[in-house]
Every structure is written in C-alpha cells, then in structure tokens.
Design a protein around this motif. Structure first.
Motif, PDB file in Angstrom:
ATOM      1  N   ALA A 212       0.803  -1.238   0.107  1.00 21.38           N
ATOM      2  CA  ALA A 212      -0.270  -0.040  -0.038  1.00 21.38           C
ATOM      3  C   ALA A 212       1.324   1.820   0.209  1.00 21.38           C
ATOM      4  O   ALA A 212       0.366   2.375  -1.138  1.00 21.38           O
ATOM      5  N   GLU A 213       1.883   1.520   0.599  1.00 19.65           N
ATOM      6  CA  GLU A 213       2.666   2.779   0.769  1.00 19.65           C
ATOM      7  C   GLU A 213       3.248   2.838  -0.899  1.00 19.65           C
ATOM      8  O   GLU A 213       3.806   3.787  -1.262  1.00 19.65           O
TER       9      GLU A 213
ATOM     10  N   ALA B 267       0.603  -0.311  -4.386  1.00 22.63           N
ATOM     11  CA  ALA B 267      -0.152  -1.474  -5.129  1.00 22.63           C
ATOM     12  C   ALA B 267      -0.643  -2.549  -4.377  1.00 22.63           C
ATOM     13  O   ALA B 267      -1.705  -1.913  -3.381  1.00 22.63           O
ATOM     14  N   ARG B 268      -0.818  -2.937  -4.980  1.00 19.75           N
ATOM     15  CA  ARG B 268      -2.468  -4.018  -4.554  1.00 19.75           C
ATOM     16  C   ARG B 268      -1.947  -5.897  -4.455  1.00 19.75           C
ATOM     17  O   ARG B 268      -1.497  -6.081  -4.746  1.00 19.75           O
ATOM     18  N   PRO B 269      -2.771  -6.332  -3.694  1.00 17.67           N
ATOM     19  CA  PRO B 269      -2.197  -8.141  -3.531  1.00 17.67           C
ATOM     20  C   PRO B 269      -2.394  -8.612  -4.949  1.00 17.67           C
ATOM     21  O   PRO B 269      -1.569  -8.938  -4.907  1.00 17.67           O
ATOM     22  N   GLU B 270      -2.670  -7.863  -5.369  1.00 18.54           N
ATOM     23  CA  GLU B 270      -3.236  -9.043  -6.809  1.00 18.54           C
ATOM     24  C   GLU B 270      -1.965  -7.968  -7.723  1.00 18.54           C
ATOM     25  O   GLU B 270      -2.071  -8.968  -9.343  1.00 18.54           O
ATOM     26  N   ASP B 271      -1.235  -7.535  -7.522  1.00 18.35           N
ATOM     27  CA  ASP B 271      -0.288  -6.983  -8.605  1.00 18.35           C
ATOM     28  C   ASP B 271       1.358  -7.613  -7.973  1.00 18.35           C
ATOM     29  O   ASP B 271       1.950  -8.069  -8.351  1.00 18.35           O
ATOM     30  N   LEU B 272       0.838  -8.710  -7.082  1.00 23.36           N
ATOM     31  CA  LEU B 272       1.816  -9.598  -6.544  1.00 23.36           C
ATOM     32  C   LEU B 272       2.750 -10.449  -7.809  1.00 23.36           C
ATOM     33  O   LEU B 272       0.635 -11.357  -8.101  1.00 23.36           O
ATOM     34  N   VAL B 273       3.716 -10.721  -7.611  1.00 23.33           N
ATOM     35  CA  VAL B 273       3.891 -11.754  -9.271  1.00 23.33           C
ATOM     36  C   VAL B 273       4.841 -13.019  -8.260  1.00 23.33           C
ATOM     37  O   VAL B 273       5.176 -13.899  -8.414  1.00 23.33           O
TER      38      VAL B 273
ATOM     39  N   ALA C  21       6.134  -7.715  -6.030  1.00 28.51           N
ATOM     40  CA  ALA C  21       4.999  -6.905  -6.626  1.00 28.51           C
ATOM     41  C   ALA C  21       5.382  -6.416  -8.686  1.00 28.51           C
ATOM     42  O   ALA C  21       6.011  -5.577  -7.804  1.00 28.51           O
ATOM     43  N   VAL C  22       4.501  -6.488  -9.430  1.00 27.68           N
ATOM     44  CA  VAL C  22       5.380  -5.510 -10.341  1.00 27.68           C
ATOM     45  C   VAL C  22       3.394  -4.470 -10.409  1.00 27.68           C
ATOM     46  O   VAL C  22       2.157  -5.427 -10.712  1.00 27.68           O
ATOM     47  N   VAL C  23       3.595  -3.380 -10.331  1.00 26.71           N
ATOM     48  CA  VAL C  23       2.369  -2.734 -10.296  1.00 26.71           C
ATOM     49  C   VAL C  23       1.730  -2.308 -11.783  1.00 26.71           C
ATOM     50  O   VAL C  23       2.981  -1.486 -12.393  1.00 26.71           O
ATOM     51  N   PRO C  24       1.039  -2.201 -12.825  1.00 30.08           N
ATOM     52  CA  PRO C  24       0.404  -1.805 -14.215  1.00 30.08           C
ATOM     53  C   PRO C  24       1.030  -0.872 -14.154  1.00 30.08           C
ATOM     54  O   PRO C  24       0.704   0.584 -13.797  1.00 30.08           O
TER      55      PRO C  24
END
Length: 134
Positions: free
Chosen positions: A60-61, A64-70, A125-128
C-alpha cells in the motif's frame, strides 16, 4: 499473465510462473510481528496472517495491491506444521490476499532472525503501468 504448460497438472494455490510489466516493488521478508516488532502469537497460522498483512501494508505504501503480487517466497521453520495446517493457511491467505496466486516457493529453514518467528514471507509485485499513481 499466468504461465502454465498445457500438459502439466494444475497448480493448487500458486502459479508456476507470471509475466508482468510495470513498476516493480520488492518487499523484504515479513514475519508475524506488529508495528512495534512484537511477535503477535506463537501460533503458526496467526503468524502467517500477520506476515501477509505486513506485506499488504508495505504494498500500500507503494500504491500497490495484493493482486499486483507476482512472487512470494515463504520461509518456514517446520514444513510439517505448514502442511498440517495448510487448509487454515489457505483460508487466511484468501482473507488477506484474495484469490490471487502468484509464483510461490516454500523453503524450510533452521531458524529465522526473530527468535519466535515461525514464518517469513518476502514478496515481489509489479504495478501495471496503466494504473494511475494516485
């Protein structure tokens, strides 16, 4: 995009591989402690829940969101406890992360830096790039 060869058996609770484009976020290993760095419980599942909540808070800082986790790497001090309580772990995982299953690795270790810690989880994570940074 999830990577799964056609002739492989289905992965359960994880993905074999993920392709993503965007801003990368790397989360250091998180144990089951609170904001004051106090282990919340000696219970394995409670520690998993807190470690996952810590991962989500750090994401969150970075907006990013949990669905961004790769990718998630789990370090546990007792794989038998993990396996014996995997149903409970799965329930906690879905409650905190949801039904998003990145590439994951589980490693049993002799110990973790925090003496009472039973699990440590590190994340990528990768934020689109299409998502605005609000």
């Amino acid at each position: 995009m999830i990577l799964h060869p056609k002739n492989w058996a289905p992965a359960s609770g994880y993905s074999n591989g993920v392709v993503a484009e965007g801003r990368q976020v790397f989360v250091a290993g998180q144990v089951g402690w609170n904001a004051r760095q106090e282990i919340v419980s000696d219970d394995f599942v409670a520690q998993v829940e807190q470690a996952l909540q810590n991962v989500v808070a750090i994401l969150a800082e970075a907006k990013a969101r949990p669905e961004d986790l790769v990718r998630l790497t789990w370090y546990v001090t007792d794989k038998r406890e993990y396996l014996a309580r995997s149903k409970e772990v799965g329930q906690v995982y879905r409650r905190v992360i949801g039904r998003h299953f990145p590439a994951m690795t589980l490693v049993q270790v002799a110990g973790l830096v925090a003496d009472r810690a039973k699990v440590e989880i590190e994340a990528t994570a990768v934020v689109p790039t299409t998502r605005r940074r609000n």
